[in-house]
Design a protein around this motif. Structure first.
Motif, mmCIF file in Angstrom:
data_model
loop_
_atom_site.group_PDB
_atom_site.id
_atom_site.type_symbol
_atom_site.label_atom_id
_atom_site.label_comp_id
_atom_site.label_asym_id
_atom_site.label_seq_id
_atom_site.Cartn_x
_atom_site.Cartn_y
_atom_site.Cartn_z
ATOM 1 N N ARG A 83 -62.765 -90.628 -6.651
ATOM 2 C CA ARG A 83 -62.607 -91.974 -7.218
ATOM 3 C C ARG A 83 -63.704 -92.257 -8.243
ATOM 4 O O ARG A 83 -63.433 -92.807 -9.327
ATOM 5 C CB ARG A 83 -62.651 -93.016 -6.109
ATOM 6 C CG ARG A 83 -62.470 -94.468 -6.602
ATOM 7 C CD ARG A 83 -62.980 -95.461 -5.594
ATOM 8 N NE ARG A 83 -64.418 -95.302 -5.371
ATOM 9 C CZ ARG A 83 -65.089 -95.915 -4.402
ATOM 10 N NH1 ARG A 83 -64.463 -96.689 -3.541
ATOM 11 N NH2 ARG A 83 -66.383 -95.719 -4.270
ATOM 12 N N ARG A 134 -57.203 -90.314 -9.607
ATOM 13 C CA ARG A 134 -56.368 -91.003 -8.622
ATOM 14 C C ARG A 134 -56.148 -90.054 -7.448
ATOM 15 O O ARG A 134 -55.700 -88.918 -7.628
ATOM 16 C CB ARG A 134 -55.036 -91.416 -9.226
ATOM 17 C CG ARG A 134 -54.069 -92.067 -8.218
ATOM 18 C CD ARG A 134 -52.747 -92.431 -8.881
ATOM 19 N NE ARG A 134 -51.736 -92.820 -7.920
ATOM 20 C CZ ARG A 134 -51.542 -94.048 -7.454
ATOM 21 N NH1 ARG A 134 -52.335 -95.027 -7.883
ATOM 22 N NH2 ARG A 134 -50.580 -94.309 -6.596
ATOM 23 N N GLY A 177 -60.319 -96.454 -2.111
ATOM 24 C CA GLY A 177 -59.395 -96.540 -3.238
ATOM 25 C C GLY A 177 -58.335 -95.467 -3.312
ATOM 26 O O GLY A 177 -57.880 -95.122 -4.414
#
Length: 391
Positions: free
Chosen positions: A108, A113, A135
Motif C-alpha cells: 500500500r 492495490r 487498505g
C-alpha cells in the motif's frame, strides 16, 4: 476474468477498467498502456486446509526456501516500478504467512492495490479489522459448496462455517469481500444455492471458476462438468444475475478461466438484444480474450515467474535473480514469447475458430494437461463446431 454483469448490464467496477481499457488489446506486457500485468503472488505454499483441487498442492507443513520479508519487499518495489496495477496475495493460505500484514502494508505504501485470495477460515474479527485498516482493496474467499460439501473439498470439517464467519467479519468492518467458487461435477447442482447465499449474506461479488487441471486438480479431469452442463451453468448464472438486477440487488458476477463464456453470452445477447450485443462485442474486442503471459502473471513462493497460477510447470526466471519487469518483457522463452503472440501457434479447433480474436485460445494449461501439447485446443471449450464456424 469475464464480467457477466458488465456484458449483460454495463455495470462499472474497478476490474472492468483493467479488463476493458480502450488500449488493452494492443498490449503484450501489461493490462493497458503504461502498466504491467496483474500479478498473483503466492507468498507461501503452507495452508491450514488441504483442498482436493488445489493447484499448488498445499498442506499444513512448512516449506523451505520461500522468499524472505526483505526479498518480498524488494519484489514489491520492482512491481511498483513496473507500474503493476494489482498484486493479488495468494498461497497456500496467505494469512498463514507471519509477515503477511507487513508485506501488504508495504505494498500500500508503494501505491500498489492489494487483494487477497484466501480460504477465509483465519479471518477473525481482529484480522478483518487489520485487513481493512491497511487498505486491502478486495478479499476473495473460496467456497466450493454448501456446508459438508465444501468441507469435503477443503479437507476439514467446519471449514464452511469458519469461512462464512470470515466473510461476515469482513462485511462487519466494511471490507469488500466476495466468493470464489470452482465449478465441478460434485458442486454443479449447488450453483443456485450459492446465489441464495449471496443474497442472504449480502455478499457483493462472486467469481465462478472453471476447473483447471493443475496441481491436485490434475487428478480431477474426469470430475469436470460436461459441455452441456457448462452451458447450463452459464444459463443459470446469466438468469440469476439478471434476476438480482431486476430486484435492485446489484452484485458483481464474474466467470473465470474459460473464455467460451464470453462468446456464449455474446451469442445469447445477439439473439435477444442486438444493441446490447454490439456493446458487449466492443468490450470483448478491447479485451482480446485469455491474457495469461500478457496481462496476468504469477510469482510463486520461491520467486519463480509463471504465466499464471495454473501454469507452474513453465518457469521464465526468478525475481531473486532478475527484476520481474526484465523477465516479463523478455520474449526469448518459447512459452512466454509464444503467449504474447499465440494465434499462429494454436492448433485444433482453436486454430480455425471464428472467435479467436476475442478468446485468444482459451486456457493453455488445460490443453497441455489433456493433449500433452501446450498449443492444442482447450478441451473445456463447450461451443459447438457450428457456433465456432468450422465443419
Amino acid at each position: 476474468m469475464i464480467s457477466v454483469t458488465k456484458l449483460l448490464l454495463d455495470s462499472d467496477n474497478f476490474g472492468d477498467k483493467l479488463r476493458y481499457a480502450s488500449d488493452s488489446r494492443n498490449q503484450v506486457h501489461g493490462t493497458h498502456g503504461g502498466h504491467g500485468p496483474v500479478v498473483v503472488w503466492n507468498v507461501t505454499r503452507t495452508c491450514n486446509l488441504r483442498c482436493i483441487h488445489c493447484y499448488s498442492s498445499s498442506d499444513g507443513c512448512k516449506y523451505e526456501g520461500e522468499m524472505s520479508t526483505a526479498e518480498g519487499k524488494q519484489f514489491l518495489r520492482d512491481l511498483a516500478d513496473f507500474n503493476v496495477p494489482v498484486v493479488l496475495f495468494s498461497g497456500g493460505e496467505p494469512l498463514a504467512r507471519p509477515d503477511f500484514f507487513d508485506l501488504a502494508t508495504y505494498a500500500r505504501e508503494l501505491g500498489l492495490r492489494s487483494t487477497i485470495s484466501t480460504n477465509g477460515t483465519l479471518i477473525t474479527p481482529d484480522v478483518a479489522k487489520k485487513i481493512k485498516e491497511i487498505g486491502v482493496g478486495y478479499v476473495g474467499v473460496s467456497l466450493d459448496g454448501i456446508g459438508e460439501n465444501n468441507d469435503r473439498f477443503r479437507g476439514k470439517e467446519g471449514a464452511f462455517d469458519a469461512a462464512l464467519k470470515g466473510i461476515r467479519n469482513c462485511l462487519e468492518v466494511g471490507q469488500k469481500v466476495g466468493l470464489r467458487f470452482t465449478i465441478n461435477r460434485h458442486n454443479f447442482k449447488e450453483l443456485n444455492d450459492i446465489f441464495k447465499l449471496l443474497e442472504q449474506e449480502k455478499i457483493p461479488r462472486a467469481c465462478f471458476y472453471h476447473l483447471v487441471y493443475s496441481g491436485r486438480a490434475s487428478e480431477m479431469m474426469d470430475e469436470d462438468i460436461t459441455h452441456n452442463e457448462a452451458r447450463a451453468a452459464l444459463d443459470l448464472i446469466i438468469d440469476r444475475t439478471e434476476d438480482m438486477h431486476r430486484r435492485g440487488l446489484n452484485k458483481e458476477i464474474l466467470t473465470v478461466d474459460n473464455h467460451a463464456d464470453a462468446i456464449y453470452i455474446y451469442l445469447k445477447l445477439k439473439a435477444i438484444d442486438p444493441q446490447r450485443a454490439d456493446k458487449a462485442w466492443e468490450l470483448l474486442s478491447r479485451n482480446g480474450g485469455n491474457r495469461s503471459g500478457i496481462a496476468i502473471g504469477q510469482v510463486d513462493w520461491h520467486g519463480n515467474v509463471h504465466a499464471d497460477q495454473f501454469t507452474q510447470n513453465h518457469t521464465f526466471g526468478n525475481v531473486r535473480e532478475r527484476k520481474f519487469a526484465d523477465i516479463w518483457t523478455d520474449v526469448n522463452h518459447p512459452i512466454l514469447g509464444g503467449l504474447k503472440d499465440r494465434k499462429p501457434l494454436l492448433k485444433g479447433r482453436c486454430k480455425n475458430c471464428q472467435w479467436l480474436n476475442v478468446c485468444n485460445g482459451n486456457f493453455r494449461s488445460r490443453a497441455e494437461a489433456v493433449h500433452n501439447d501446450f498449443w492444442m485446443e482447450d478441451p473445456a471449450c463447450y461451443l459447438t463446431d457450428q457456433e465456432i464456424g468450422i465443419k
